[in-house]
Design an enzyme around this catalytic site. Structure first.
Site, PDB file in Angstrom:
ATOM      1  N   HIS A 185      12.943  -5.331   4.137  1.00  0.00           N
ATOM      2  CA  HIS A 185      11.510  -5.248   3.773  1.00  0.00           C
ATOM      3  C   HIS A 185      11.317  -5.445   2.260  1.00  0.00           C
ATOM      4  O   HIS A 185      10.939  -4.520   1.538  1.00  0.00           O
ATOM      5  CB  HIS A 185      10.910  -3.896   4.219  1.00  0.00           C
ATOM      6  CG  HIS A 185       9.410  -3.910   4.251  1.00  0.00           C
ATOM      7  ND1 HIS A 185       8.670  -3.186   5.149  1.00  0.00           N
ATOM      8  CD2 HIS A 185       8.501  -4.555   3.475  1.00  0.00           C
ATOM      9  CE1 HIS A 185       7.379  -3.379   4.925  1.00  0.00           C
ATOM     10  NE2 HIS A 185       7.254  -4.212   3.915  1.00  0.00           N
ATOM     11  N   ARG A 187       4.880  -7.059   9.971  1.00  0.00           N
ATOM     12  CA  ARG A 187       5.191  -5.664  10.281  1.00  0.00           C
ATOM     13  C   ARG A 187       6.099  -5.634  11.506  1.00  0.00           C
ATOM     14  O   ARG A 187       5.900  -6.455  12.436  1.00  0.00           O
ATOM     15  CB  ARG A 187       3.912  -4.878  10.612  1.00  0.00           C
ATOM     16  CG  ARG A 187       3.056  -4.541   9.407  1.00  0.00           C
ATOM     17  CD  ARG A 187       3.691  -3.458   8.543  1.00  0.00           C
ATOM     18  NE  ARG A 187       2.855  -3.086   7.435  1.00  0.00           N
ATOM     19  CZ  ARG A 187       3.067  -3.449   6.166  1.00  0.00           C
ATOM     20  NH1 ARG A 187       4.075  -4.259   5.871  1.00  0.00           N
ATOM     21  NH2 ARG A 187       2.290  -3.023   5.205  1.00  0.00           N
ATOM     22  N   GLU A 194      11.796   1.272  10.424  1.00  0.00           N
ATOM     23  CA  GLU A 194      12.460   1.169   9.108  1.00  0.00           C
ATOM     24  C   GLU A 194      12.761   2.539   8.512  1.00  0.00           C
ATOM     25  O   GLU A 194      11.927   3.439   8.638  1.00  0.00           O
ATOM     26  CB  GLU A 194      11.546   0.395   8.140  1.00  0.00           C
ATOM     27  CG  GLU A 194      11.330  -1.016   8.586  1.00  0.00           C
ATOM     28  CD  GLU A 194      10.247  -1.740   7.774  1.00  0.00           C
ATOM     29  OE1 GLU A 194       9.885  -1.264   6.695  1.00  0.00           O
ATOM     30  OE2 GLU A 194       9.782  -2.779   8.246  1.00  0.00           O
TER      31      GLU A 194
HETATM   32  C1  8YV Z   1       5.217  -2.512   0.736  1.00  0.00           C
HETATM   33  C2  8YV Z   1       4.235  -4.245   2.044  1.00  0.00           C
HETATM   34  O1  8YV Z   1       3.953  -2.050   0.449  1.00  0.00           O
HETATM   35  O2  8YV Z   1       2.407  -4.984   0.768  1.00  0.00           O
HETATM   36  C3  8YV Z   1       2.812  -4.619   1.869  1.00  0.00           C
HETATM   37  O3  8YV Z   1       2.062  -4.545   2.853  1.00  0.00           O
HETATM   38  O4  8YV Z   1       4.681  -4.104   3.134  1.00  0.00           O
HETATM   39  C4  8YV Z   1       5.106  -3.997   0.878  1.00  0.00           C
HETATM   40  O5  8YV Z   1       4.652  -4.599  -0.272  1.00  0.00           O
HETATM   41  C5  8YV Z   1       6.144  -2.092  -0.337  1.00  0.00           C
HETATM   42  O6  8YV Z   1       7.400  -2.353   0.136  1.00  0.00           O
HETATM   43  C6  8YV Z   1       6.050  -0.623  -0.674  1.00  0.00           C
HETATM   44  O7  8YV Z   1       6.121   0.156   0.489  1.00  0.00           O
END
Ligand code: 8YV
Length: 313
Positions: free
Chosen positions: A278, A231, A260
Site C-alpha cells: 500500500h 482498496r 492490511e
Molecule cells: C493512505 C491512501 O492514505 O490516499 C489514500 O486513499 O490509501 C493512502 O494515501 C496512506 O497510505 C496513509 O494511510
C-alpha cells in the site's frame, strides 16, 4: 487558546511540527485511549485520521461532543463513517490531487511488473539463473487494452501513462465523462471481458465492495491481469486466490489488500503475482504535501474560510 486535535497517527515530523505550532495535538497512539477520551474528550475539536489506523466511527464521534472536523491524511476516506459525521454536522476533508501522480506511478509499476516480470527477472539474475539459460519470454504492454475501473483523477493519470506505453484505454465508472477520449463501458463485466489489464482505481466503500468477484475474473480471462491500487475491499480476495490458482486469470499486481497489513499466505506463494505494501502515496514529497494539506484544511476551518479539499462541509 489552541484548538485540540486528536491525531490517530503521526504524519511526517516537519508537518507534525507545523500542526503543533497551531494546535494542541494529542497523539492517540501513545495514550491510554479510554482515559484520554474520558478526561479530555470534550476538549477535542478536530481529528487527524489516516486510512491505516482505526476507523473514525460513530462511537468515537459520540465520545467527542465538541468534534467539528475530521481531516483525513489520504484521498480515500472509507475509514470514516460519513453518515455519522453528517448527522453531527462534522466537516470532513481529504488530501486528493497531491498524490495522483505517485499513485498512478505505482499502478504502472505493477502493470509493467506483472507483464514483464520485473521482480522475478531481478531475482533470476541475483540467484544466478541466467548462467543456466535465458529468462523466459514475457508479455508486451504495447497494443494491449487497459480497462480502468474508476475514472477519477487517479484513473485518468493511469490512462495517460498507459497511453504512453501504447496501450488502448477503455473505462467503467459511475457515469460517462464527456471530456475524455476513451470508450465507456457501463458494466464492469463488459469492461473485464474487453480488456487485457483490469486496473482498479475506484473509491472504496459500500458502493464498490466486492465488485470484483469470480465472475468478473472469469470475464477477464486466462490471459488477463488484475491490478489493484484502489482498496482491498473492491476485490473478493478468496475469489481472486481461487482464480489465480485455477489459472482463470494470468496474474495480478496488488498494492492493497482486504486485511492490511496481513496478506494471505497462499497469495505470497504465487509467482504470477506482484505485491507492494500500500505505497501509492508513499514518497517523501507526496506525504509531505499531504501533511501540509491536512494542516491547511484545519487552518481554513478554524479561520472560518472555505475548506481547500472538502468531502463534507
Ligand atoms: C493512505 C491512501 O492514505 O490516499 C489514500 O486513499 O490509501 C493512502 O494515501 C496512506 O497510505 C496513509 O494511510
Amino acid at each position: 487558546m489552541k484548538p485540540t486535535v486528536l491525531a490517530l497517527k503521526s504524519i511526517l515530523p516537519e508537518e507534525m511540527d507545523l500542526l503543533r505550532s497551531r494546535y494542541r495535538v494529542l497523539p492517540f497512539w501513545e495514550m491510554d485511549r479510554d482515559a484520554l477520551l474520558e478526561a479530555q474528550g470534550g476538549e477535542i475539536s478536530a481529528i487527524l485520521s489516516t486510512y491505516d489506523c482505526e476507523g473514525v466511527k460513530g462511537d468515537l464521534m459520540a465520545r467527542l461532543p465538541n468534534l467539528r472536523i475530521i481531516a483525513q491524511f489520504g484521498a480515500g476516506y472509507d475509514n470514516i463513517d460519513l453518515r455519522a459525521a453528517k448527522e453531527r454536522t462534522i466537516a470532513v476533508t481529504n488530501t486528493p490531487d497531491v498524490l495522483t501522480d505517485d499513485t498512478a506511478d505505482i499502478a504502472m509499476l505493477l502493470l509493467l511488473n506483472v507483464a514483464r516480470r520485473g521482480v522475478a527477472a531481478d531475482r533470476f539474475v541475483r540467484e544466478g539463473g541466467w548462467k543456466n539459460g535465458a529468462y523466459p519470454l514475457t508479455t508486451s504492454l504495447s497494443g494491449k487494452t487497459a480497462g480502468i475501473f474508476g475514472m477519477g483523477k487517479i484513473g485518468q493519470a493511469i490512462a495517460r501513462r498507459a497511453e504512453a506505453h501504447n496501450m488502448k484505454i477503455i473505462y467503467c465508472s459511475r457515469s460517462e465523462k464527456d471530456d475524455i477520449p476513451y470508450a465507456y463501458y457501463g458494466k464492469l463485466s463488459a469492461l473485464a471481458e474487453a480488456c487485457d489489464f483490469l486496473v482498479l482505481a475506484c473509491s472504496g466503500g459500500p458502493e464498490t465492495r466486492h465488485a470484483v468477484d469470480r465472475g468478473i475474473l472469469r470475464a477477464l480471462g486466462p490471459k488477463g491481469y488484475l491490478i489493484n491500487i484502489a482498496r482491498g475491499s473492491v476485490v473478493k480476495e478468496d475469489d481472486l486466490l481461487a482464480a489465480l490458482q485455477a489459472g482463470e486469470i494470468a496474474g495480478a499486481g496488488l498494492d492493497v489488500y482486504a486485511g492490511e497489513p496481513d496478506v494471505p499466505e497462499s497469495l505470497l506463494k504465487l509467482e504470477q503475482v506482484v505485491l507492494s505494501p500500500h505505497v501509492g502515496s508513499a514518497t517523501r514529497e507526496t506525504r509531505s504535501l499531504m501533511g501540509r494539506l491536512v494542516v491547511e484544511n484545519l487552518n481554513a476551518f478554524f479561520e472560518g474560510k472555505p475548506l481547500l479539499t472538502p468531502v463534507l462541509t
